[in-house]
Every structure is written in C-alpha cells, then in structure tokens.
Design an enzyme around this catalytic site. Sequence first.
Site, PDB file in Angstrom:
ATOM      1  N   ASP A 149       6.770  -9.968  -1.793  1.00  0.00           N
ATOM      2  CA  ASP A 149       6.350 -11.304  -2.199  1.00  0.00           C
ATOM      3  C   ASP A 149       7.569 -12.230  -2.348  1.00  0.00           C
ATOM      4  OD1 ASP A 149       4.043 -12.918  -3.321  1.00  0.00           O
ATOM      5  OD2 ASP A 149       5.436 -13.054  -5.011  1.00  0.00           O
ATOM      6  N   GLU A 154      15.279   6.004   3.709  1.00  0.00           N
ATOM      7  CA  GLU A 154      15.247   7.349   3.129  1.00  0.00           C
ATOM      8  C   GLU A 154      13.817   7.897   3.085  1.00  0.00           C
ATOM      9  OE1 GLU A 154      16.285   8.886  -1.257  1.00  0.00           O
ATOM     10  OE2 GLU A 154      17.537   7.231  -0.578  1.00  0.00           O
TER      11      GLU A 154
HETATM   12  C1  BGC Z   1       1.591 -14.935  -3.198  1.00  0.00           C
HETATM   13  C2  BGC Z   1       0.833 -15.881  -4.042  1.00  0.00           C
HETATM   14  C3  BGC Z   1       1.554 -15.998  -5.372  1.00  0.00           C
HETATM   15  C4  BGC Z   1       3.029 -16.371  -5.176  1.00  0.00           C
HETATM   16  C5  BGC Z   1       3.826 -16.176  -6.413  1.00  0.00           C
HETATM   17  C6  BGC Z   1       2.866 -15.724  -2.997  1.00  0.00           C
HETATM   18  O1  BGC Z   1       3.387 -15.914  -1.909  1.00  0.00           O
HETATM   19  O2  BGC Z   1       0.983 -14.616  -1.969  1.00  0.00           O
HETATM   20  O3  BGC Z   1      -0.498 -15.521  -4.202  1.00  0.00           O
HETATM   21  O4  BGC Z   1       0.956 -16.980  -6.142  1.00  0.00           O
HETATM   22  O5  BGC Z   1       3.611 -15.592  -4.192  1.00  0.00           O
HETATM   23  O6  BGC Z   1       4.009 -14.837  -6.662  1.00  0.00           O
END
Ligand code: BGC
Length: 530
Positions: A203, A260
């Site tokens: 993310d 790994e």
């Molecule tokens: C996720 C979102 C989230 C954001 C903050 C993003 O790119 O897909 O749903 O709100 O990251 O974590």
Amino acid sequence: MVTNHAPWHRGAVGYEVYVRSFADASGDGIGDLEGVRRHLDHLVWLGVDAVWITPFYPSGGFDAGYDVTDYTAVSAQHGTLEDFDRLIDEAHQRGLRVLVDIVPNHSSHLHPWFQAAVEDPDGQYRDYYIWRDPKPDGSPPNNWVSHFGGPAWTLEPRSGQYYLHLFLPEQPDLNWTNPAVRREFEQILRFWCKRGVDGFRVDVAYGVAKDPEFRDNPQLMPITYAMEPNEVFEAFDHLHDIEQDHNLEVFEEWRSIASEYDVLLIAEVRTDDPDRASRYTAAGTAFDLVFYLWPGWAPWDPALLVSRTRAMCDRCRDGVAWVLDNHDQSRSVSRYGGGEVGRQRSLAMMTLLASLGGMPFIYQGQELGLEDGQVATADLADPVATRNAGATGRDGSRTVMPWDDGPNNGFGPVTPWLNATTRPPADTVAEQRKRPGSPLSIHRRLLEVRRDHPDIWQEPIQWLESEPTTAALRRGEVVVVANLGPESAEVELGGPGWKVTFTSWQGSVARVDGDRLLVPMETTVILTRG
Ligand code: BGC
C-alpha cells in the site's frame, strides 16, 4: 545484487478481495476470512491464479482497515490467525496463491508506537513518526495536503509539534529514515512469509520516502471550496511528498526477504506517467510488479486509453499489474457510461489489459459487470465522503458482493456494514453462472482463452497498424484487436488462417475476411491460428 525471483506470477491472473464486503460468515455484518474461504471455489471456477486480500489486521477503523494497530494479527471482525492459516492452506490445495496487503506508509494513531510517541517525546518511538515544529506564525511546517482533504499536518498539543499524515490525521506517516522502523517491518514481512503468503501488495509504496528538506510543493492552480479532496491534491505538483526517487531504497531491503521466501512484491503507485511508474520494477532489485492504477480511474476516452496503456506496456511489459477496477475508484462500468454500454466497454478494456503481459487483476464484482452500488447519504462510510461535504467518496465500489438473491444478496445474515440497495438477480453470481452471455461467463471464458493460448502472455508483442482508437497486437499465434472507437474498425492481419476465438461482447460479430479483420465498435477480439 538480488534479482527478482517469483516466476509463478508469469501468466497469472489476480483477483482482489475487498474483505469487508466479500462474505460474512460470522454474521456481524462485516466480511471475514472464513467468508473468503467458503467462496474459494468461485475463484477457482472463474479461473484466477492468485487472490489479494485487503487488510484484515486490527485497525482503528477510520479508513476501512488501512489504519493498522497491529501488523501481525487478525482483527476480531475478520476472524483469527487460525482462520488465516486455514484459508491459506485451502487456497494452496486448490492451486490458488494468496497475497496480503501491507501498509508501510502509515499506521493507525492508535498503534502502540504512535501512542508511545505522543506520551513520551523523548522516548524511542518518537522518531518512528515525522514531527516538525510549527512555522513562526503557528501554521503547519509546509504546504503539503492530505489525499483525503485538509493539510497533511496535525498539531499534537502536548508537544506543540506537528506530525505528518498523507492520509487521515488518524493515519500518521511512519518515518522510513529511521532504521528501527525498517527493522520492525522486516519482522512483519517475515511473520507473514512464515505463515505461507505468496506475496504482498504494498500500500502507498509511492509515499514512504519524503523530501529530506520537506520543501513546499509548487501549487499549480488556486484552490476553491467546491473542489473535492482529490482535486485539491491535483492542484499541486507533488515534487516533494510522494514518488521520490529514494522510495525504492526501502524496498530493495524488502527484496532480499521476498527472495528468501520466494514471494511476490507488488507496488501501489499513484503516478499515471508510464516512465515514472515503470521505475519501480526497472532495476529488478525491488518490486516484481507495479500496479498501474490509471486505467482504474480514467474515464472513457478511447484514443487516450489506447495510447497510454500501450505506452505503459512498452515501458514495462511483464512488470505491470493491470487494474481496471478496485476498491478506491468508481467501477469501470459506471465510469464508462453505465448499463449495457458501460459493461461492453469494460469488457473490451479488460480483454485488452489481459493481453498485454504482466498480471491483470479483477476486482470482486467486476466479473459480474457491476455498476457502483447505491448508498444513501446517511449510510456513507468512507471518510473521504463523510468528512468533505459533497465529495463523492469510494463507497460505490465497496458495497457487498452479490452472491444470490437471498437476504443481503447472500453476503451474510444481517444488514452489511455498508448498507446499500439490493442488487437485482441478474447481477448475482448464482444467476450469471447459468447464463452463457453474462459478464461472468465472458470473463471466465477470457481467462480460459489465456490458459489455452499462452502465446497471449508469453510471446513478444508486435503492434499492428491501426486507428488511434484501436489497439492491435500480435503475440505468436494470437492476435488481439481492441476497437474502443465508436465505429467498426478494419485491421490488416498480415496473413490468412486466423479465426475468432473470443469476442468481448456477445452481441457483436467480428469477421475475418482473408487477411483482414472487421471488428465492431467498442469490442475486443482474440484471434488464434494453428
Ligand atoms: C488504499 C486505500 C487507502 C489508502 C491509505 C490506498 O491506496 O488502496 O484504500 O485508503 O491507501 O492507506
């Protein structure tokens, strides 16, 4: 130098499970891991190879799970670690890989690290986050704005310092210049690798590194009250807060752990520029794949869709994780005009993306050709909508998966966490499985064609001459022609013997005439030979 090593993903198709809205086995209105386990056979039947599950960790609950309070546990809403182990086990028994979402850019403000950082400004956890003194007039240290509205800095009254948050104030950004943070995440990665995950969707991989001098971003246009948070965000040239060149350093360290355990690393990036996006996989020392999100938010603009997807494909062929729909954007069918027209366009685009190499992803419900769900204003849950008057928010793509026409569309026994209008039977898995021309059947057939004709993902791409609104390519003994334009298109195939094996839209008839192909408007066809 460690090189990428996760060959299983070559030719694979992924599926995004937005866990809160997939299936509720526990009966509390929130989707859970056991709900995912019970529906693994749907994914196998559809023909995908890997499932990415959105965050199921304990969370503050301010951003639907993307504000994590414990990175190595399962939230009670979503189940237990035993449920997770069972899910992985049963997925693997069916030949499905499992990817988990990891959120390194920020934690929850309720995470014990942040709580300690506030409690004790001299303690070891203070530097886990990013603190700056106010400007002399008391205002935030620079002009950075949050993705979700308002400034990216919040004043912490006890210490009188501001902390940085690229998202909500409840999502303080972690300080990746601190080696202790890096060590914490190494442990977290190892924890999930040891439990058998096959990869991580990272993310906000684009955000972890910041300009060391925290300079202002140049402002491109004035900001008005009528602007939505994403428009305010776009009003700046993000030279200093995101997409920094030194982002990759962090993930080069992750690479050695990933290698790994032979797991996949996929970066979420925000840029729509193919050159910048392909940077994440270019050196082969950090990510295996980069999620290219642009097709996931772009409106229907045939010439642009063709030119930009082609540019991204040319830059980074096997390194792209293609996305047409996800939990952050309006669903493609709605974006492309809704109804039958939207569905036809969405399928035409998905067929193109599935033919470009890399790893295409399907978002839950996309295979049903769903439009955005209808959520009453009083039921909106996304903070983008609830905290910014008039903003659209992301709830439309997050309503529950319609399995059948039973109560709550078969999601679970009680009203779902995100209350929305029930879907008609024609939108459900149960009904679409019975109908050969349904979006579900067409998606399934598309994946079957990919499996039967591996040239479509493994042979070099040769682009064929075409109109700007048509993408035409040959890969070995497969030709794919995506005519996104409003009229039928003719393409020279360079030789005879081709037959139409797949058409993205049942109602339209593509015709091969010697070495020429006629493709109806807004349709993608796959031809094979031999
Ligand atoms: C996720 C979102 C989230 C954001 C903050 C993003 O790119 O897909 O749903 O709100 O990251 O974590």
